[in-house]
Design an enzyme around this catalytic site. Structure first.
Site, mmCIF file in Angstrom:
data_model
loop_
_atom_site.group_PDB
_atom_site.id
_atom_site.type_symbol
_atom_site.label_atom_id
_atom_site.label_comp_id
_atom_site.label_asym_id
_atom_site.label_seq_id
_atom_site.Cartn_x
_atom_site.Cartn_y
_atom_site.Cartn_z
ATOM 1 N N CYS A 2 -1.523 -10.365 10.866
ATOM 2 C CA CYS A 2 -1.714 -11.395 11.878
ATOM 3 C C CYS A 2 -3.061 -12.078 11.676
ATOM 4 O O CYS A 2 -3.790 -11.789 10.736
ATOM 5 C CB CYS A 2 -1.665 -10.772 13.271
ATOM 6 N N ASP A 100 2.483 -0.299 17.226
ATOM 7 C CA ASP A 100 1.181 0.362 17.100
ATOM 8 C C ASP A 100 0.095 -0.292 17.950
ATOM 9 O O ASP A 100 -0.931 0.328 18.220
ATOM 10 C CB ASP A 100 0.746 0.417 15.635
ATOM 11 N N ILE A 291 5.334 -10.728 -12.249
ATOM 12 C CA ILE A 291 5.302 -12.014 -12.934
ATOM 13 C C ILE A 291 4.842 -11.787 -14.363
ATOM 14 O O ILE A 291 4.042 -10.894 -14.646
ATOM 15 C CB ILE A 291 4.404 -13.057 -12.234
ATOM 16 N N SER A 363 0.864 -2.224 -2.903
ATOM 17 C CA SER A 363 0.157 -2.501 -4.157
ATOM 18 C C SER A 363 -0.546 -1.245 -4.639
ATOM 19 O O SER A 363 -0.653 -0.249 -3.920
ATOM 20 C CB SER A 363 -0.871 -3.625 -3.959
ATOM 21 N N GLY A 364 -1.067 -1.306 -5.858
ATOM 22 C CA GLY A 364 -1.802 -0.183 -6.429
ATOM 23 C C GLY A 364 -3.305 -0.323 -6.329
ATOM 24 O O GLY A 364 -4.039 0.433 -6.976
#
Length: 632
Positions: A2, A100, A291, A363-364
């Site tokens: 947000c 939450d 990609i 993600s890593g």
């Protein structure tokens, strides 16, 4: 994910115009396309833009506590909210939603400012306590979510998730902080201790602010830090098992969502590890995306395809041209402040691809910082061994001379690129590391600036902040200090800023399981030889992941997203390079020696030298100044 914004009158509780808060939120509509709300009270206004992830039908914001004594606006996710809700309900709290956000309010009611210590997740939030007439601002431990604030000319404090939210307020002073220019050229971004605008601050990661009407603005309070001062004992096998447990726990906790969820997959160690653990934890195939580039040397899609087949993911790939220079203006507008990490372009492209299928992507990011995965960590580890063997005076004499005479050979094989190593060995551990992660060294910056700017800058040197941070780090070794600096300085300023802005630009929430604070704290306590061993970083993680991934995935050379900026400035952007020193914004600033920049540009375009990264920094600075309409 947000956007939040708000206004708080510090001197006296003057009325807040709701329209001002609405305009601040509207400027960040991309962060929250699913809903909007504003609440005002005596001396305060809170605004919110929502991207619905959990409890889609409920949990609209601004949100009131069950007793109506507190109001919340919140950006982020709390991953242990279900456990906290059960604990708080047992203590008498009442809940009316399934999300939450209400848990944060109940935690505030029970624990006050200490509630942040109970929250596991990524967040920036504001709580106005109507009973105490206080405003509480907080940012998560690692700085995944941003929060800007400024005191305005009418005495009010305004805050927002992005700088553009503050820029929507008519009383914000648009004047550049001249020291931010030295910071930006040194690092390629404006770090969290400064903003491009004088008078604007970023709440540091792991800090909070408690504001009261009638009282001056206090300094932020640090509520979390990571320590490298202690070492875990135990066998490598036991520590490997603990690491794997923490990684599994972190991934599973971030798979909770009421919207489609997936993952980025590059085929490297970190993203492949996350996908492997997601596949293990979930019942359905993981949605993954990659990609690739139409230049074979830059393309990693074959590795990503292998991992996708191995774990049966629903994989999507898109091949893009690295010649994406037409998006430079759009990119500059995303960041507000000048931002010169060229990998932001392909990061934005992979976020666009992910958003076509999912609303949340794991993600890593974070493993390199936590577990010493960068080449510079391996170098720092080895260089510090040599520093301990030779007195500083002898090192400065030997390696200082070698660093001065050795040619800068970026074109040569890596073993022959010794100039930077010689220069680092002549310095202290802290100064050497600051030089290794910087982009434009201080001696080159000094030749770019005009005499007028050098006078304004005085004796300020951008590197000193990092040197001081490392010198005061709770750490035992040079490697410890380097990782501490990465987690506290580089990660929030560069990596997390890049991912937040590019993902939020397309309405995508990204989650970083390898930045779980319990995992970070554990990794910081590992013996050095379990982080770096035989010139290999992330040693313990790679050992732990051998049960999932093959050695050619785990041990292949690291390759990040590549943007061919050097080629751009010798081709389609050649005229941009030649004109950057005399362009309207930079020329009007008076900060730079335009003749010196013109010579550097000519040398680059002609192929005599490679100044691609520097030219990219100057172009992105120029575009940011133009987009923001800043006075200099």
């Amino acid at each position: 994910m947000c956007a939040i914004a708000g206004i708080f009158h510090l001197p006296t509780p003057k009325p807040v115009e709701p329209q001002r808060v609405e305009r601040m939120c509207a400027s960040m509509a991309h962060r929250g396309p699913d809903g909007a709300g504003v609440w005002t009270g005596p001396g305060v206004g809170l605004g919110h833009r929502r991207l619905s992830i959990i409890d889609l039908a409920g949990s609209s914001q601004p949100m009131a506590s069950s007793d109506r004594r507190a109001m919340l606006v919140f950006n982020g996710e709390i991953y242990n909210f279900r456990e906290l809700r059960a604990e708080l309900r047992a203590a008498g709290a009442q809940f009316h939603t399934e999300g939450d956000s209400e848990v944060i309010l109940a935690a505030w009611q029970r624990w006050g400012p200490a509630c942040v210590e109970r929250l596991h997740g990524m967040f920036a939030f504001a709580i106005y306590d109507l009973a105490e007439r206080t405003l509480f601002l907080a940012r998560d431990r690692l700085g995944v979510k941003p929060l800007f604030y400024a005191v305005l000319s009418d005495g009010s404090l305004a805050f927002a998730s992005e700088l553009k939210g503050l820029l929507a307020h008519p009383l914000l002073r648009r004047e550049v902080d001249p020291l931010a220019i030295d910071d930006y050229l040194a690092w390629g971004y404006v770090p969290d201790h400064r903003s491009i605008l004088a008078g604007v601050a970023k709440l540091p990661a792991g800090h909070s602010l408690l504001l009261r009407h009638g009282q001056p603005l206090p300094a932020p309070r640090q509520w979390w830090d990571v320590s490298f001062a202690e070492r875990r004992s135990g066998s490598a096998a036991d520590l490997e098992a603990e690491l794997l447990h923490l990684m599994r726990q972190a991934v599973a906790s971030r798979m909770v969502a009421d919207v489609p969820l997936g993952a980025f997959l590059s085929g490297g160690v970190d993203s492949s590890s996350v996908v492997a653990l997601m596949s293990e934890a979930g019942r359905d195939p993981v949605k993954t995306c990659s990609i690739g580039f139409d230049v074979a040397a830059l393309d990693e899609t074959s590795y990503a395809d292998r991992i996708a087949r191995q774990f049966g993911t629903e994989h999507r790939t898109r091949i893009v041209s690295p010649d994406d220079f037409g998006a430079v203006d759009t990119l500059a507008a995303m960041f507000d402040e000048p931002f010169a990490d060229a990998s932001a372009l392909p990061t934005w492209r992979v976020c666009q691809l992910a958003r076509e299928a999912v609303t949340v992507a794991l993600s890593g990011d974070g493993a390199d910082e936590a577990l010493a995965g960068y080449r510079r960590h391996v170098f720092q580890h080895g260089e510090d061994r040599l520093r301990r063997l030779l007195p500083h005076g002898l090192r400065r004499s030997i390696f200082g001379t070698l660093g001065a005479v050795y040619p800068k050979a970026d074109w040569a094989p890596r073993p022959l690129r010794a100039k930077a190593t010689f220069q680092a060995l002549a310095l202290s551990s802290e100064e050497g590391y600051a030089r290794s992660i910087g982009i434009v060294p201080p001696e080159l910056r000094a030749t770019l600036y005009s005499p007028e700017y050098l006078a304004r800058r005085g004796d300020y040197r951008a590197e000193q902040v990092l040197v001081d941070l490392m010198a005061g780090a709770p750490a035992r070794s040079g490697l410890d200090k380097a990782q501490y600096a990465d987690l506290k300085f580089w990660l929030p300023g560069d990596i997390l800023t890049k991912v937040d802005r590019t993902s939020m630009a397309v309405g995508l929430e990204t989650r970083e399981p390898l930045l779980d604070h319990r995992l970070i704290e554990f990794a910081a306590s590992l013996p050095e030889n379990l982080r770096v061993r035989r010139a290999e970083g992330k040693w313990l993680m790679k050992r732990a992941m051998r049960r999932y991934l093959s050695d050619d995935i785990l041990f292949r050379p690291k390759q990040g997203f590549v943007t061919p900026i050097a080629q751009w400035f010798r081709g389609p952007l050649a005229e941009t390079a030649r004109s950057v020193g005399s362009s309207s914004a930079l020329a009007r600033s008076g900060w730079f020696d335009s003749h010196r920049i013109a010579r550097l540009a000519d040398d680059h375009v002609s192929g005599r030298s490679d100044h691609g990264r520097l030219l990219w920094q100057l172009v992105m600075l120029d575009k940011s100044l133009k987009i923001l309409g800043l006075s200099v």
